[in-house]
Scaffold this motif. Structure first.
Motif, PDB file in Angstrom:
ATOM      1  N   TYR A 112      11.190   4.030  -0.311  1.00 21.37           N
ATOM      2  CA  TYR A 112      12.514   3.634  -0.777  1.00 21.37           C
ATOM      3  C   TYR A 112      12.602   3.618  -2.298  1.00 21.37           C
ATOM      4  CZ  TYR A 112      16.407   0.538  -1.913  1.00 21.37           C
ATOM      5  OH  TYR A 112      17.526   0.011  -2.468  1.00 21.37           O
ATOM      6  N   VAL A 113      11.546   3.161  -2.957  1.00 23.23           N
ATOM      7  CA  VAL A 113      11.588   2.919  -4.399  1.00 23.23           C
ATOM      8  C   VAL A 113      11.606   4.216  -5.207  1.00 23.23           C
ATOM      9  CG1 VAL A 113      10.333   1.918  -6.342  1.00 23.23           C
ATOM     10  CG2 VAL A 113      10.499   0.679  -4.194  1.00 23.23           C
ATOM     11  N   ILE A 114      10.804   5.190  -4.852  1.00 22.78           N
ATOM     12  CA  ILE A 114      10.690   6.411  -5.652  1.00 22.78           C
ATOM     13  C   ILE A 114      12.017   7.169  -5.725  1.00 22.78           C
ATOM     14  CG2 ILE A 114       9.557   8.671  -5.812  1.00 22.78           C
ATOM     15  CD1 ILE A 114       7.006   7.231  -4.796  1.00 22.78           C
ATOM     16  N   PRO A 115      12.715   7.399  -4.605  1.00 19.85           N
ATOM     17  CA  PRO A 115      14.022   8.066  -4.737  1.00 19.85           C
ATOM     18  C   PRO A 115      15.036   7.216  -5.511  1.00 19.85           C
ATOM     19  CG  PRO A 115      13.271   8.151  -2.472  1.00 19.85           C
ATOM     20  CD  PRO A 115      12.329   7.266  -3.209  1.00 19.85           C
ATOM     21  N   TYR A 116      14.996   5.908  -5.319  1.00 20.76           N
ATOM     22  CA  TYR A 116      15.917   5.006  -6.009  1.00 20.76           C
ATOM     23  C   TYR A 116      15.685   5.047  -7.517  1.00 20.76           C
ATOM     24  CZ  TYR A 116      18.295   0.576  -7.074  1.00 20.76           C
ATOM     25  OH  TYR A 116      19.110  -0.385  -7.602  1.00 20.76           O
ATOM     26  N   GLN A 117      14.426   5.002  -7.941  1.00 21.26           N
ATOM     27  CA  GLN A 117      14.099   5.039  -9.367  1.00 21.26           C
ATOM     28  C   GLN A 117      14.433   6.410  -9.959  1.00 21.26           C
ATOM     29  OE1 GLN A 117      11.478   6.619 -11.288  1.00 21.26           O
ATOM     30  NE2 GLN A 117      12.122   5.515 -13.108  1.00 21.26           N
ATOM     31  N   THR A 118      14.171   7.462  -9.227  1.00 20.91           N
ATOM     32  CA  THR A 118      14.476   8.814  -9.705  1.00 20.91           C
ATOM     33  C   THR A 118      15.980   9.001  -9.872  1.00 20.91           C
ATOM     34  OG1 THR A 118      12.507   9.646  -8.587  1.00 20.91           O
ATOM     35  CG2 THR A 118      14.162  11.270  -9.222  1.00 20.91           C
ATOM     36  N   LEU A 119      16.751   8.493  -8.926  1.00 19.02           N
ATOM     37  CA  LEU A 119      18.203   8.586  -9.033  1.00 19.02           C
ATOM     38  C   LEU A 119      18.717   7.772 -10.219  1.00 19.02           C
ATOM     39  CD1 LEU A 119      20.837   9.649  -7.827  1.00 19.02           C
ATOM     40  CD2 LEU A 119      20.921   7.563  -6.456  1.00 19.02           C
ATOM     41  N   ALA A 120      18.156   6.599 -10.438  1.00 20.15           N
ATOM     42  CA  ALA A 120      18.566   5.774 -11.575  1.00 20.15           C
ATOM     43  C   ALA A 120      18.271   6.494 -12.891  1.00 20.15           C
ATOM     44  CB  ALA A 120      17.863   4.424 -11.538  1.00 20.15           C
ATOM     45  N   ALA A 121      17.109   7.127 -12.996  1.00 18.03           N
ATOM     46  CA  ALA A 121      16.753   7.874 -14.210  1.00 18.03           C
ATOM     47  C   ALA A 121      17.668   9.080 -14.397  1.00 18.03           C
ATOM     48  CB  ALA A 121      15.294   8.313 -14.148  1.00 18.03           C
ATOM     49  N   LEU A 149       0.815  -1.223   0.000  1.00 18.45           N
ATOM     50  CA  LEU A 149       0.000   0.000   0.000  1.00 18.45           C
ATOM     51  C   LEU A 149       0.847   1.271   0.000  1.00 18.45           C
ATOM     52  CD1 LEU A 149      -2.761  -1.164   2.474  1.00 18.45           C
ATOM     53  CD2 LEU A 149      -2.818  -1.226  -0.018  1.00 18.45           C
ATOM     54  N   GLY A 150       1.944   1.226  -0.717  1.00 19.28           N
ATOM     55  CA  GLY A 150       2.771   2.402  -0.901  1.00 19.28           C
ATOM     56  C   GLY A 150       3.893   2.567   0.094  1.00 19.28           C
ATOM     57  N   LEU A 151       3.988   1.700   1.066  1.00 17.21           N
ATOM     58  CA  LEU A 151       5.004   1.846   2.101  1.00 17.21           C
ATOM     59  C   LEU A 151       6.418   1.707   1.535  1.00 17.21           C
ATOM     60  CD1 LEU A 151       5.418   2.305   5.094  1.00 17.21           C
ATOM     61  CD2 LEU A 151       5.374  -0.157   5.415  1.00 17.21           C
ATOM     62  N   VAL A 152       6.632   0.770   0.641  1.00 18.43           N
ATOM     63  CA  VAL A 152       7.953   0.566   0.045  1.00 18.43           C
ATOM     64  C   VAL A 152       8.296   1.711  -0.901  1.00 18.43           C
ATOM     65  CG1 VAL A 152       9.339  -1.041  -1.347  1.00 18.43           C
ATOM     66  CG2 VAL A 152       7.728  -1.917   0.311  1.00 18.43           C
ATOM     67  N   GLY A 153       7.290   2.469  -1.324  1.00 17.75           N
ATOM     68  CA  GLY A 153       7.525   3.603  -2.205  1.00 17.75           C
ATOM     69  C   GLY A 153       8.454   4.642  -1.605  1.00 17.75           C
TER      70      GLY A 153
END
Length: 127
Positions: free
Chosen positions: A86-95, A80-84
């Protein structure tokens, strides 16, 4: 025979077009920031044009990068978005790293071409 019908379907063409547009527009944000920071903003169409030329030949790599996060997106949905968090900054940094590498690669290409032209000119003068 049925496999050929799947590849000829208009839905597949529509999906591939949508994918191309999404990849180009994803990069447009980074191009926009760079254009504003460097003082050469030429409007929204200029940003999209530069983003298209920047992504030429690299769409598949960007797709693979985005697709590599599919497991994280599923896990984000399951929690329900809790892992987001961690995931959103990680994906943004990768992009962002992808964009920076792409930009440095594209900036080096003209320099390599011009140095190759000079070396062939020097070679022609020696003979």
């Amino acid at each position: 025979m049925q496999l050929l019908l799947v590849f000829r379907s208009p839905l597949l063409g529509y999906l591939s077009t949508c994918l191309n547009v999404m990849l180009i527009l994803k990069q447009s944000g980074y191009v926009l920031y760079d254009q504003i920071a460097e003082g050469r903003y030429a409007g929204p169409l200029g940003v999209i044009r530069e983003s298209k030329s920047l992504m030429k030949g690299y769409k598949w790599k960007r797709f693979k990068l985005d697709f590599s996060f599919i497991g994280w997106y599923i896990l984000t949905g399951l929690t329900l978005g809790l892992v987001g968090i961690y995931v959103i900054p990680y994906q943004t940094l990768a992009a962002t790293v992808f964009y920076e590498e792409l930009r440095s690669t594209k900036e080096m290409e003209p320099a390599l071409e011009s140095s190759n032209d000079h070396s062939t000119m020097d070679h022609a003068v020696v003979q």
